[in-house]
Design an enzyme around this catalytic site. Structure first.
Site, PDB file in Angstrom:
ATOM      1  N   HIS A 281      28.182  26.814  11.575  1.00 54.99           N
ATOM      2  CA  HIS A 281      28.483  25.388  11.383  1.00 54.99           C
ATOM      3  C   HIS A 281      29.926  25.143  11.818  1.00 54.99           C
ATOM      4  CE1 HIS A 281      29.312  21.553   9.485  1.00 54.99           C
ATOM      5  NE2 HIS A 281      28.006  21.360   9.445  1.00 54.99           N
TER       6      HIS A 281
ATOM      7  N   SER B 285      26.179  12.580  11.298  1.00 54.96           N
ATOM      8  CA  SER B 285      25.990  11.185  10.866  1.00 54.96           C
ATOM      9  C   SER B 285      24.572  10.668  11.077  1.00 54.96           C
ATOM     10  CB  SER B 285      27.017  10.270  11.556  1.00 54.96           C
ATOM     11  OG  SER B 285      28.321  10.610  11.132  1.00 54.96           O
TER      12      SER B 285
ATOM     13  N   GLU C 259      32.223  23.500  10.570  1.00 53.54           N
ATOM     14  CA  GLU C 259      33.222  23.610   9.496  1.00 53.54           C
ATOM     15  C   GLU C 259      33.599  25.067   9.265  1.00 53.54           C
ATOM     16  OE1 GLU C 259      31.071  21.246   6.620  1.00 53.54           O
ATOM     17  OE2 GLU C 259      31.484  19.470   7.836  1.00 53.54           O
TER      18      GLU C 259
ATOM     19  N   ASN D  38      21.866  19.688   4.603  1.00 53.77           N
ATOM     20  CA  ASN D  38      22.983  20.608   4.375  1.00 53.77           C
ATOM     21  C   ASN D  38      23.860  19.997   3.293  1.00 53.77           C
ATOM     22  OD1 ASN D  38      25.275  22.190   4.493  1.00 53.77           O
ATOM     23  ND2 ASN D  38      25.886  21.551   6.560  1.00 53.77           N
TER      24      ASN D  38
ATOM     25  N   GLY E 112      30.168  13.613   9.574  1.00 51.42           N
ATOM     26  CA  GLY E 112      30.820  12.949   8.448  1.00 51.42           C
ATOM     27  C   GLY E 112      31.664  11.744   8.838  1.00 51.42           C
TER      28      GLY E 112
ATOM     29  N   GLU F 191      25.430  19.687  16.983  1.00 47.99           N
ATOM     30  CA  GLU F 191      26.200  18.804  16.116  1.00 47.99           C
ATOM     31  C   GLU F 191      27.565  18.537  16.736  1.00 47.99           C
ATOM     32  OE1 GLU F 191      24.883  19.067  11.755  1.00 47.99           O
ATOM     33  OE2 GLU F 191      26.152  20.794  12.095  1.00 47.99           O
TER      34      GLU F 191
ATOM     35  N   LYS G 157      26.314  21.288   1.844  1.00 53.01           N
ATOM     36  CA  LYS G 157      27.718  21.747   1.921  1.00 53.01           C
ATOM     37  C   LYS G 157      28.212  22.130   0.517  1.00 53.01           C
ATOM     38  CE  LYS G 157      28.227  18.953   6.021  1.00 53.01           C
ATOM     39  NZ  LYS G 157      29.092  18.253   6.940  1.00 53.01           N
TER      40      LYS G 157
HETATM   41  P1  PGA Z   1      26.805  14.638   8.287  1.00 56.55           P
HETATM   42  O1  PGA Z   1      26.922  16.230   8.417  1.00 56.55           O
HETATM   43  O2  PGA Z   1      25.364  14.285   8.334  1.00 56.55           O
HETATM   44  O3  PGA Z   1      27.437  14.329   6.959  1.00 56.55           O
HETATM   45  O4  PGA Z   1      27.565  14.051   9.437  1.00 56.55           O
HETATM   46  C1  PGA Z   1      26.045  16.944   9.239  1.00 56.55           C
HETATM   47  C2  PGA Z   1      26.373  18.419   9.166  1.00 56.55           C
HETATM   48  O5  PGA Z   1      27.551  18.770   9.089  1.00 56.55           O
HETATM   49  O6  PGA Z   1      25.477  19.266   9.177  1.00 56.55           O
END
Ligand code: PGA
Length: 251
Positions: free
Chosen positions: A99, A214, A101, A12, A175, A169, A14
């Protein structure tokens, strides 16, 4: 019951990536075609501006493309939004919906996420439906209840007939460099599997459940072998071909 589910690793990107990032795709394609054949399906979900290029360039290396979000409607007066059919037209085969976010920054509810997943299925895409608890919810012992509610509300009934993917997640792991323990991941994925089988029967036993948050070259091997972890959704570590390839190879 033991069901063999072929693993899938999705990147992803983003809101990261311009045409210059296609160099990373070229590098990844090179690694995938010269190294040992990957044991996982590989998907990249880039920003929509380079989706068509990723779909086109990745194809020869078996890299599939996905969108990061879609609108529930097929077309209309929705400035700035993208319909699932447009993503499919650009070469996508998957789309991430719900997601955390988007749930947090755009106030997306389970109902809206379900409508987006339905739109994705209608356009021939496989929705990657994201769920996950916040840190406060985990600390108060509600993680499994929260995720069960998100599953019930976000997965459309059409999942009994069509392929959907679930991505667990934990919000606090995204992140941050922090991950749940393998035991916690195993417990949550078992609980998700149980809910899927309860609702969709045998079909629920075949749904891929990805872990995200992560996931990195350093922890991929141990996390990806946890029971009921059928692959990963990778954010930061998917931006560099070398890191992403290491994660893919950890399967
Ligand atoms: P990350 O993000 O691997 O940077 O923690 C995962 C995601 O949001 O899909």
């Amino acid at each position: 019951m033991t069901t063999t589910i072929s693993p899938l690793i999705a990147g992803n990107w983003k809101m990261n990536g311009t045409r210059a990032s296609l160099d990373e795709l070229t590098a990844l394609a090179g690694m995938l075609t010269t190294g040992e054949a990957p044991r996982a399906l590989v998907v990249i979900c880039p920003p929509a501006t380079i989706l068509a290029a990723v779909a086109r360039q990745g194809a020869s290396a078996g890299i599939q493309a996905g969108g990061q979000d879609c609108h529930p409607a097929a077309s209309g007066a929705h400035t700035g939004d993208l319909a699932a059919g447009m993503l499919a037209d650009a070469g996508a085969q998957y789309v991430i919906v719900g997601h955390s976010e988007r749930r947090a920054n755009h106030a997306e509810t389970d109902d809206l996420v379900r409508l987006k997943a339905e739109a994705a299925i209608g356009a021939g895409l496989k929705p990657i439906i994201c769920v996950g608890e916040t840190e406060a919810q985990r600390d108060s012992g509600q993680a499994e209840t929260i995720v069960a509610g998100q599953l019930a509300g976000s997965i459309p009934d059409a999942a009994s007939q069509h392929e959907v993917i679930v991505a667990y997640e934990p919000v606090w792991a995204i992140g941050t460099g922090r991950t749940p323990t393998n035991d916690d991941i195993a417990k949550m994925h078992a609980s998700i599997r149980h809910k899927l089988v309860e609702r969709f029967g045998d079909k629920g036993a075949t749904v891929r459940i990805l872990y995200g948050g992560s996931l990195k070259p350093q922890n991929a091997r141990e996390i990806l072998q946890v029971e009921n972890v059928n692959g990963g959704l990778v954010g930061g570590a998917s931006l560099l071909a070398k890191d992403f390839y290491t994660i893919i190879s950890a399967v």
